[in-house]
Design a protein around this motif. Sequence first.
Motif, short mmCIF file in Angstrom:
data_model
loop_
_atom_site.label_atom_id
_atom_site.label_comp_id
_atom_site.label_asym_id
_atom_site.label_seq_id
_atom_site.Cartn_x
_atom_site.Cartn_y
_atom_site.Cartn_z
N ILE A 141 23.44 45.30 45.95
CA ILE A 141 23.75 46.38 46.97
C ILE A 141 24.93 46.63 46.57
CG2 ILE A 141 22.06 45.56 48.50
CD1 ILE A 141 24.37 44.01 50.16
N PRO A 142 25.41 48.10 47.03
CA PRO A 142 26.72 48.54 46.70
C PRO A 142 28.06 47.72 47.11
CG PRO A 142 25.20 50.20 47.47
CD PRO A 142 24.33 48.93 47.65
N ASN A 143 27.82 47.18 48.18
CA ASN A 143 28.94 46.35 49.08
C ASN A 143 29.32 44.99 47.85
OD1 ASN A 143 31.16 45.80 50.86
ND2 ASN A 143 29.59 43.93 51.47
N THR A 144 28.30 44.44 47.50
CA THR A 144 28.23 43.06 46.66
C THR A 144 28.97 43.75 45.46
OG1 THR A 144 26.37 42.27 47.77
CG2 THR A 144 26.91 41.32 45.61
N VAL A 145 28.36 44.97 44.69
CA VAL A 145 28.84 45.28 43.47
C VAL A 145 30.48 45.49 43.47
CG1 VAL A 145 28.62 47.15 41.76
CG2 VAL A 145 26.72 45.72 42.51
N ARG A 146 30.64 46.23 44.65
CA ARG A 146 32.02 46.81 44.85
C ARG A 146 32.91 45.41 44.70
NH1 ARG A 146 31.73 48.85 49.28
NH2 ARG A 146 31.75 51.00 48.81
N LYS A 147 32.55 44.40 45.40
CA LYS A 147 33.43 43.26 45.57
C LYS A 147 33.41 42.56 44.23
CE LYS A 147 31.91 41.94 49.74
NZ LYS A 147 31.89 41.04 50.81
N ALA A 148 32.06 42.49 43.58
CA ALA A 148 32.27 41.62 42.26
C ALA A 148 32.89 42.51 41.27
CB ALA A 148 30.79 41.54 41.94
N MET A 149 33.07 43.85 41.40
CA MET A 149 34.07 44.37 40.28
C MET A 149 35.29 44.29 40.56
SD MET A 149 32.56 46.02 37.83
CE MET A 149 30.83 46.57 37.25
N ALA A 150 35.70 44.23 41.90
CA ALA A 150 36.98 44.03 42.21
C ALA A 150 37.54 42.57 41.59
CB ALA A 150 37.31 44.05 43.65
N VAL A 151 36.74 41.61 41.53
CA VAL A 151 37.20 40.25 41.03
C VAL A 151 37.22 40.61 39.18
CG1 VAL A 151 36.46 37.95 40.63
CG2 VAL A 151 36.10 39.17 42.63
N LEU A 152 36.43 41.22 39.03
CA LEU A 152 36.21 41.42 37.30
C LEU A 152 37.59 42.18 36.69
CD1 LEU A 152 32.59 42.09 36.49
CD2 LEU A 152 33.95 39.90 36.41
N SER A 153 37.79 43.08 37.80
CA SER A 153 38.96 44.07 37.39
C SER A 153 40.30 43.38 37.15
CB SER A 153 39.33 45.28 38.59
OG SER A 153 39.83 44.48 39.38
N ARG A 154 40.25 42.29 37.51
CA ARG A 154 41.69 41.24 37.28
C ARG A 154 41.54 40.72 35.97
NH1 ARG A 154 40.32 37.53 42.07
NH2 ARG A 154 40.20 39.30 43.59
N LEU A 155 40.05 40.77 35.32
CA LEU A 155 40.30 40.25 33.91
C LEU A 155 40.52 41.42 33.22
CD1 LEU A 155 36.99 38.07 33.89
CD2 LEU A 155 39.15 37.41 33.69
N ASP A 156 41.20 41.16 32.09
CA ASP A 156 41.80 42.29 31.44
C ASP A 156 40.77 42.87 30.40
OD1 ASP A 156 43.64 44.21 30.69
OD2 ASP A 156 44.87 42.80 29.22
N VAL A 157 39.58 43.18 30.71
CA VAL A 157 38.54 43.73 29.73
C VAL A 157 38.73 45.13 29.61
CG1 VAL A 157 37.17 41.82 30.48
CG2 VAL A 157 36.81 44.10 31.37
N ASP A 158 38.16 45.89 28.50
CA ASP A 158 38.31 47.07 28.14
C ASP A 158 37.15 47.99 28.62
OD1 ASP A 158 40.66 47.13 26.17
OD2 ASP A 158 39.64 45.39 25.83
N MET A 159 35.82 47.27 28.76
CA MET A 159 34.75 48.02 29.06
C MET A 159 33.91 47.16 29.81
SD MET A 159 32.12 49.45 26.37
CE MET A 159 33.15 50.74 25.57
N CYS A 160 33.15 47.64 30.99
CA CYS A 160 31.91 46.63 31.69
C CYS A 160 31.08 47.69 32.12
CB CYS A 160 32.72 45.64 32.55
SG CYS A 160 33.81 46.44 33.83
N ASN A 161 30.16 47.05 32.73
CA ASN A 161 28.74 47.64 32.96
C ASN A 161 28.01 47.64 34.40
OD1 ASN A 161 27.81 45.55 31.75
ND2 ASN A 161 26.57 46.78 30.48
N VAL A 162 27.18 48.28 34.72
CA VAL A 162 26.10 48.15 35.82
C VAL A 162 24.84 48.69 35.26
CG1 VAL A 162 27.92 48.42 37.51
CG2 VAL A 162 26.60 50.37 36.87
#
Length: 235
Positions: A66-87
């Motif tokens: 659900i959008p809310n869960t994905v938003r929060k999960a992505m906020a956590v992943l944004s702290r990892l210094d990756v170059d690309m991620c996906n849904v």
Amino acid sequence: MKKRDVIIACDFASAAETFRFLDRFESEKPFVKIGMELYYAEGPAIVREIKRRGHPIFLDLKLHDIPNTVRKAMAVLSRLDVDMCNVHAAGTIEMMRAAREGLTRPDGTRPLLIAVTQLTSTSQERMQRELLVNATMDETIVRYALNTKEAGLDGVVCSPLEAGMVKKACGRDFLTVTPGIRFADGDAGDQVRITTPARAREIGSDFIVVGRPVTAAADPVAAYRRCVVDFVGTM
Ligand code: C5P
């Protein structure tokens, strides 16, 4: 990050296996894809370590919730210094928008965010019979790509065979990241919608994702270089 590149799918079960593989490369720092198996086994530490070694990283966790869960999960992943991620684009435009909002760092930067259209292991026949999607595979891909663009994402993961029609529908700058790559003399395995690195370039892929043709090769470095030469043109 290069504009066109070969990404190696490091589908290994442990950090030890991954580093045994990456240590074979001397000065080159290939773009590395970390998928579910490795991430679930080793957690964020493996991302930090591969980044510390100088590799660009595609974190392929294919979020779909659900959008809310994905938003929060992505906020956590944004702290990892990756170059690309996906849904998964199947999560809807609203979910993709939420992913993008969550991913953006306080300084406004963010990794590239792309959406999976249909897995390259899915055939049109199975999609229609099992998922009750009545459209054709091509219609589904184009619609998912347009949804992805509307949500403000950077591009899609699709078969290299579909990269041309995605570019036509969404524009040249809309990225296509394409797994389902095999050498003409190689094994298809479980992949269905596949082509070679050279053909992927001709059709319009920006990034190819190559797993077993490199990781299971007798000489993985040579197989990687063969992909780079075929796809990018030079080493
Ligand atoms: O070994 P192989 O070259 O088939 O690996 C392809 C990689 O790309 C795998 O890690 C797989 O999870 C991923 N992938 C895919 N099809 C998609 C999205 C990702 O094969 N649509």
